[in-house]
Structures are given as C-alpha cells and as structure tokens.
Design a protein around this motif. Sequence first.
Motif, short mmCIF file in Angstrom:
data_model
loop_
_atom_site.label_atom_id
_atom_site.label_comp_id
_atom_site.label_asym_id
_atom_site.label_seq_id
_atom_site.Cartn_x
_atom_site.Cartn_y
_atom_site.Cartn_z
N ASP A 135 -29.07 -10.86 28.99
CA ASP A 135 -29.24 -10.38 27.63
C ASP A 135 -27.87 -10.04 27.04
O ASP A 135 -26.88 -9.92 27.77
N ILE A 136 -27.81 -9.87 25.73
CA ILE A 136 -26.54 -9.64 25.05
C ILE A 136 -25.89 -8.32 25.50
O ILE A 136 -24.69 -8.31 25.82
N PRO A 137 -26.62 -7.20 25.58
CA PRO A 137 -25.97 -5.97 26.06
C PRO A 137 -25.38 -6.10 27.46
O PRO A 137 -24.29 -5.59 27.73
N ALA A 138 -26.08 -6.81 28.35
CA ALA A 138 -25.56 -7.00 29.71
C ALA A 138 -24.29 -7.84 29.69
O ALA A 138 -23.32 -7.53 30.39
N MET A 139 -24.28 -8.91 28.90
CA MET A 139 -23.09 -9.76 28.81
C MET A 139 -21.91 -8.99 28.24
O MET A 139 -20.79 -9.08 28.77
N VAL A 140 -22.15 -8.23 27.18
CA VAL A 140 -21.06 -7.47 26.55
C VAL A 140 -20.51 -6.42 27.50
O VAL A 140 -19.29 -6.24 27.62
N ALA A 141 -21.39 -5.72 28.21
CA ALA A 141 -20.93 -4.72 29.18
C ALA A 141 -20.13 -5.38 30.30
O ALA A 141 -19.11 -4.83 30.76
N HIS A 142 -20.56 -6.55 30.74
CA HIS A 142 -19.86 -7.33 31.77
C HIS A 142 -18.45 -7.68 31.31
O HIS A 142 -17.46 -7.44 32.03
N PHE A 143 -18.34 -8.20 30.10
CA PHE A 143 -17.02 -8.56 29.57
C PHE A 143 -16.16 -7.31 29.34
O PHE A 143 -14.94 -7.33 29.55
N GLY A 144 -16.81 -6.23 28.91
CA GLY A 144 -16.06 -4.98 28.71
C GLY A 144 -15.47 -4.44 30.00
O GLY A 144 -14.33 -3.96 30.02
N ARG A 145 -16.23 -4.53 31.08
CA ARG A 145 -15.71 -4.09 32.38
C ARG A 145 -14.52 -4.94 32.81
O ARG A 145 -13.68 -4.50 33.61
N HIS A 146 -14.45 -6.16 32.30
CA HIS A 146 -13.33 -7.04 32.63
C HIS A 146 -12.26 -7.03 31.55
O HIS A 146 -11.46 -7.97 31.46
N GLY A 147 -12.26 -5.97 30.74
CA GLY A 147 -11.12 -5.71 29.87
C GLY A 147 -11.20 -6.27 28.47
O GLY A 147 -10.21 -6.17 27.72
N LEU A 148 -12.32 -6.87 28.06
CA LEU A 148 -12.40 -7.39 26.70
C LEU A 148 -12.47 -6.23 25.71
O LEU A 148 -13.23 -5.28 25.90
N ASP A 149 -11.67 -6.33 24.67
CA ASP A 149 -11.56 -5.24 23.71
C ASP A 149 -12.86 -5.06 22.92
O ASP A 149 -13.67 -5.97 22.79
N GLU A 150 -13.02 -3.85 22.37
CA GLU A 150 -14.25 -3.48 21.69
C GLU A 150 -14.50 -4.35 20.45
O GLU A 150 -15.65 -4.66 20.13
N ALA A 151 -13.45 -4.75 19.76
CA ALA A 151 -13.64 -5.56 18.55
C ALA A 151 -14.33 -6.88 18.88
O ALA A 151 -15.27 -7.30 18.20
N ARG A 152 -13.87 -7.54 19.93
CA ARG A 152 -14.49 -8.81 20.30
C ARG A 152 -15.85 -8.60 20.95
O ARG A 152 -16.76 -9.43 20.79
N CYS A 153 -16.01 -7.50 21.67
CA CYS A 153 -17.34 -7.18 22.21
C CYS A 153 -18.35 -7.01 21.08
O CYS A 153 -19.48 -7.50 21.16
N GLU A 154 -17.92 -6.35 20.01
CA GLU A 154 -18.81 -6.15 18.87
C GLU A 154 -19.17 -7.47 18.21
O GLU A 154 -20.30 -7.67 17.74
#
Length: 354
Positions: A135-154
């Motif tokens: 799901d989208i929240p799981a993917m975003v959290a996954h990328f966030g743990r690997h350092g993706l910035d909040e702007a691109r996560c959003e």
Amino acid sequence: MSSKPENPAAARAALSYPVSTRPAPGTLIPIAPGIRWLSMPLPFSLNHINLWLLGEGDETVIVDTGLGDAPTRELWEGILASTGDQPCQIVLTHYHPDHAGCAQWLAETWGVPVWMSLAEYFLGHALLNESAGYDIPAMVAHFGRHGLDEARCERFRQRGNVYAKGVPGLPRQFRRLIDGDEIVLAGQRWRLIMGYGHSPEHASLYCDSLRVLISGDMLLPRITTNVNVPAALPEEDSVQRFLDSVHRFADLPTDTLVLPSHGLPFYGVQTRIAQLDAHHAERDEVLLAALDTPKAAAELLGTLFAFELDMHQLMFAMGETIAHLNHVTRRGLATRSQGDDGIIRFVAVPSAVC
C-alpha cells in the motif's frame, strides 16, 4: 529500468537481431512460425511493450496484454477486428500494469481464461486493494527509512494508487502456471521457466520445437531489468534472485530466438547473461566505492542513476538501489545499521573498498 552505466550500444552490438524495427501500434509482424508480434505504446520513458499472438483464428493465444487504458483497448479492438482472430486464452508473464492491464477486459470481452502464476495473481490483487503491506503508506514509510526526503515522500502520497490506474481490475479466477510445467498453446508445447527478483514469480515460456523463448522482462536486449525491494520484503536480495534466474536460461540452445517485452527480438542468450553478470558486478563496485562512509539509499541514487528521475522512475530507482545495497550486505561486503533518527544506512567493510 536500467541503472547506468551499462553500455546500450555495446549490448546491442554483441547480439544478433532478425529485424531492425518493431511494429507500429495496431499492426502485426510475423516473427516466428505461428507467432505474431505487436507493440503497444506506453506513456513512460520506456515507451512501448511487446505483446505476442500465438496461433490464429479461434486458437489465438494472447501473451501479455498492455496497459489497461482506453488507447490500448482501442488498439486491441482494431487488431482483432482486422485479423478476425478469436482469442481462446490469455497468458500473463507477470502482474505489472503494462503486461496485465487489459487482462480482465480481454477475458470478459471474449469469455476466455487467464493463465498466470499464483504469486503474480495474489500480488496484483494486493496492490489493487492496497493490502498485505503493498500500500502507499507502507511504500512511503519504506522509502523514508531509506532516507528519501519528506517532500518527495509527500509526492508519492499524492500520486495515490498508480497500479490501479494501469490495471483497472484483475480476474477473480485464473489458471495457474507452475515452474517446469509444459503447456500446449496454439498446438505447440511450451515449458515454463519461472524467474524472481523483478517480480515474485515471473513466467517465461520456452518452445523447443520452435527454438523460441518468450522472456517477458527477465531477459531484455538493451536495458537491464529492474530489480527491487518492496516494503513487505525489506531485506530481500532481489539482485541475486534475478541473477540466479537468468542463469536458468543458460542451457537453452544457442540458436534460441528471444522475444523480450521491450526492445527487439534477438539471438544470443548466453552473451546477454554474461553482460548482465558483468553489469551487476560493476554496479556493486561503484556502490561500494561510494560507501566509504555510512549512507542511505536515497543518498546513492545519483551513484547508480546518472540522469534526472521523474516520480515514476524514482519509485523504481529507490527499489533498485535498496536491492543493490541488500545484495552487497548479503555478500558480506557492507554492513547495515539503523540510526536513532530511524534512517537505515550502509557502509562498506574496509576490505571491500579498493
């Protein structure tokens, strides 16, 4: 999606091609006895997908279906009206939108079954329904743990369920493809060769009497197949799974014609496998050289992908960068740790850095 710098010109030059151009949308090219080739447009930097019709008339088998959008459906209607073919079954190599997008519509329109592997069937449904960690929240959290910035996560959050846009629906019933099984399609016997790393249970099909391999995305002539690590499998070594999978093609006859999902049909299975081995080994070396200090995957995007990434490409690039980091870690060439800030970082072990 290819990480740089595999040399596309060198890859092309080492292979042999029976044709030099792909068919225009809405047209067919005979490519082997009883096999016709069609190409559907894609709205991405990778702008086409190859699809295959086996047999003809009321024994026509469709292998992969294109994106599930109105232009692709219109092209299908025109092709089948002009040929008079009546599909009798649909075979999907895997769940990705450019392969499975029109499967439900074609199956319902012509009243025919869809054949695919079990893992591809369930993962497609998981993505449609945003369940089981896909799901989208799981993917975003996954990328966030690997350092993706909040702007691109959003921006990923705002994109929503892109899979559902390319695959409006999937069949609720299917016929299962299993590794090693032999199935008869349009009067020819095909052996199933399952592959991993690009998708969970990708089906390639080999016909010995025709010396033809329908490789799907597992063996492409110009670009390297995307390997990725999804949120549900955060420590998966997708690179090794992919390399092990393509080596399953190594024993095929040298005169095997490969029908890939992208690019031109080609001869040179063993040559292409060697190129892929060399490419991924080189990517490991480049990555390890950059890991002289602890770094997160997002910091290494420019190391593996030397071009500007749009959001579609960024999704694949993050998954592939994590895959290579997991690979060098699994090989004992790097270590992984998670800081107090929640970010996962990797660093090369001293002996791995030249």
